[in-house]
Design a protein around this motif. Structure first.
Motif: not given
Lengths: 518, 196
Positions: A306, A337, A355-359, B161-164
């Motif tokens: 993003y 997200p 989604m915990a691996h989103f980054n 929770a997702i580090g955004y």
């Protein structure tokens, strides 16, 4: 020409506070202010014509663009981006605001390629739109929109992953050209640029049109077109007050009408009024560029797909099929997200785990040049229905693109590649790639979206097979023109804003030349 | 919009010949669109519809130790607020979807409506729709899933929770002289230029 403020919302030529019925009389009535309509309005106004530019959606400026999907999507997109094809298999995105879809696009600029224009000439009878004949219009559009190369410091981590994988597969990873000036790389192009760095129509061609004397009418919807013999005499509908939201009747008498509502709204207006359709082709030949995302979990590598310019890199090695393989473009994409979670075919506890691996997600999509068209028709209440289904040839292209992207990401070091399919295929090694061939692409099995709709009022010289001629004039009417992606005879396979704007410029120039002769 | 969803309306709306063949055997009695309990601008969903949607969201976006649940973030109510802005056909389709989802449990191989299922039963029910043999089921499931996760992850409370880190506005753009309410200089020199 007078110098204007950066945006034109407060310009005296922008009319958004009616106090009663509005009756206009003008040379040209342009309906729709996207890549076709804004350009038409500017070109014709520059050529000395009196122009009224009508837009169904609001004039949304950067002051309202807060980079939050939950606020911006309902404001900028038709039906809050919830419109789908009739079979529910594909989300159909279409903006409704001054500047049209250019306000929410990713500023990708492809000039119309010579091979496409040759194909239109040879196979679809389009005359006078060769690469050479279109070149002056393409050059002007590139100039006004300040189109330039994306440069190395602007390559974000998401694109670096894609380019690394492409290199490993010996594919030609490339950087897009784009129409941004002084981009801050915040990454929120798809919900409107908060910094007015993206050179979309509402800060370029629309103010340019106004500087040449055109008048802009936001939140103005045309419903009826009044025909007398071979001429349209009047368009009518309503206009909404920007502040009070009160609605008033509006009518426009004009010498010329130019419809530029895009490949859904333009045929819908013609069909609703039963005009310009002696060929029976209005609404038919709908192409959508079905687009299928892929997410890759890059393990320990932080990608943050993003961040930075949302779309930086692409692969066009197989845009034109080679030995029956191909017909698709692979493009890196923004993955915020909401979008990432929508693409992941997961829910419940599993969704949170992924989604915990989103980054660490890298993201790209397969965009196909579709061959089997659908059509637009109106339901009994007059709402356009997008009747489109993926046929086996086009489904094969998506599978090929999935496979190529999955292999590319594995080569780039992905821990796991997610194909957004209800069968939740998990690809962690090359041997897993064969599962892609077995994936059913029946409606709603996989995530598909369409950001480009084309072809529903196609151009050509044969009035039995086409709606407008190669100059954009309706075969059936003397003073109706169409200048948007609906005139494309085929899908183009590439992001279309420059092609739409160039063809609109070309139509406008010819129209002005014809006018000066007469 | 009709307040009661008739069997004929449901079948017409679904456009599924296969389901039409089944219709004689399916108990559609539960498929009433109840009268909205509230009559404000936010009454796009009836109380029973809201209950069904909240139960769906509870299973699709549950909470855990780091992430709030979809219902804690009011996802269903956020959607109810959004619904009136959609075109009337989409609104009607959504009401039909909820009516069938709750009222035709046989489509999920059950005799118990969704809202009366145990947690594991509700998950099985959703899986049946996800993998359903009717297009309608798969489309319906994906529509509900996209809605739930899309609204959930658009809410800032889900981002930690997702580090955004969230949008730039008012955070990372501070110091660039880009106050959102100020006019900016014209950067593209060509907008008003002549082109020959």
């Amino acid at each position: 020409m007078t110098t204007l403020p950066f945006t034109a919302i407060d310009h005296p030529n922008t009319f958004s506070s009616p106090s009663g019925a509005v009756q206009l009389e003008t040379d040209v009535c342009v309906i729709g202010s996207g890549a076709g309509g804004a350009v038409m309005a500017a070109e014709l106004a520059e050529g000395g014509m009196q122009v009224a530019l009508l837009e169904k959606g609001p004039y949304v400026t950067r002051k309202q663009m807060n980079q939050r999907e939950r606020d911006m999507i309902p404001l900028l997109f038709e039906d809050a981006a919830s419109r789908t094809t009739k079979d529910g298999g594909m989300v159909v995105l279409h903006a409704h605001c001054v500047g049209g879809t250019t306000v929410v696009n990713n500023a990708i600029c492809f000039d119309p390629p010579a091979w496409l224009l040759e194909e239109w000439a040879k196979q679809h009878g389009v005359v006078g739109i060769s690469e050479r004949e279109l070149a002056p219009s393409v050059a002007k559009v590139n100039f006004i929109l300040n189109v330039q190369e994306i440069v190395t410091p602007e390559i974000n981590a998401n694109a670096q992953v894609m380019l690394r994988g492409a290199k490993a597969l010996n594919l030609s990873g490339k950087l897009f050209r784009h129409n941004r000036t002084g981009c801050l790389q915040s990454g929120f192009c798809v919900v409107g640029c908060s910094y007015d760095r993206k050179q979309n129509m509402h800060i370029t061609y629309v103010p340019r049109a106004l500087s040449f004397g055109a008048r802009l009418y936001p939140e103005t919807q045309i419903e009826l077109l009044h025909q007398e013999g071979k001429y349209l005499k009047m368009a009518s509908g309503f206009i909404r007050h920007r502040q009070t939201r009160q609605q008033f009747p509006l009518s426009v008498k004009a010498k010329l009408f130019v419809v530029c509502g895009g490949a859904i709204s333009t045929p819908a207006l013609l069909l609703a009024n039963a005009i310009a359709n002696s060929s029976g082709q209005v609404g038919k030949n709908l192409y959508c560029h079905p687009t299928a995302p892929v997410l890759a979990d890059m393990g320990d590598e932080v990608v943050k797909a993003y961040q930075g310019i949302p779309q930086v890199s692409y692969l066009d090695d197989y845009l034109r099929p080679v030995n029956g393989f191909g017909g698709f473009l692979l493009e890196s994409i923004f993955a915020g997200p909401s979008l990432s979670a929508s693409f992941l075919p997961r829910w419940g506890k599993d969704l949170h785990e992924q989604m915990a691996h989103f980054n660490h997600f890298a993201a790209a999509f397969v965009q196909i040049r579709d061959e089997e068209p659908g059509r637009i028709w109106l339901d009994p209440s007059g709402i356009p229905v997008v009747d489109y289904a993926l046929d086996s040839r086009d489904a094969a292209k998506i599978r090929q693109g999935y496979r190529m992207l999955a292999e590319l990401y594995l080569q780039a070091g992905a821990r796991v590649v997610h194909i957004p399919h209800s069968a939740t295929p998990v690809i962690t090694k090359k041997a897993d790639l064969s599962v892609i061939q077995q994936l059913s692409l029946a409606p709603a099995k996989t995530s598909l979206l369409s950001a480009h709709q084309m072809g529903t009022c196609r151009m050509g010289e044969d009035p039995r097979r086409t709606v407008v001629d190669s100059r954009g004039k309706a075969h059936d009417l003397e003073n109706l023109y169409i200048a948007d992606a609906s005139v494309f005879p085929t899908a183009i396979g590439l992001n279309p804003q420059i092609t739409v704007a160039s063809i609109a410029t070309h139509f406008a120039r010819q129209l002005l030349r014809d006018r000066s002769k007469s | 919009m009709a307040e009661t969803l008739s069997r004929r309306t449901i079948l017409k709306g679904m456009g599924s010949a296969t389901l039409y063949l089944l219709s004689g055997t399916l108990p559609l009695a539960g498929c009433h669109r109840a009268k909205p309990a509230i009559t404000t601008a936010n009454s796009a969903l009836a109380t029973t519809e809201l209950l069904t949607l909240e139960r769906v969201i509870e299973r699709i976006v549950p909470g855990n130790s780091t992430a709030p649940s979809g219902n804690a973030l009011g996802v269903a109510k956020a959607f109810a607020n959004l619904l009136p802005s959609l075109d009337t056909r989409l609104q009607e389709q959504f009401h039909q979807l909820l009516a069938i989802f709750e009222g035709v449990p046989l489509l999920a191989g059950s005799l118990t409506p969704f809202t009366e299922q145990s947690p594991s039963g509700a998950d099985n029910y959703l899986r049946c729709w996800e993998q359903g043999w009717l297009d309608l089921q798969r489309q319906g499931f994906q529509g509900l899933r996209r809605l739930a996760v899309g609204i959930y992850y658009a809410d800032p409370s889900s981002w930690q929770a997702i580090g955004y880190p969230g949008p730039w506005i008012g955070q990372r753009d501070v110091g660039y002289g880009l106050d959102n309410q100020q006019e900016l200089p014209l950067l593209n020199p060509n907008v008003y230029a002549s082109f020959r």
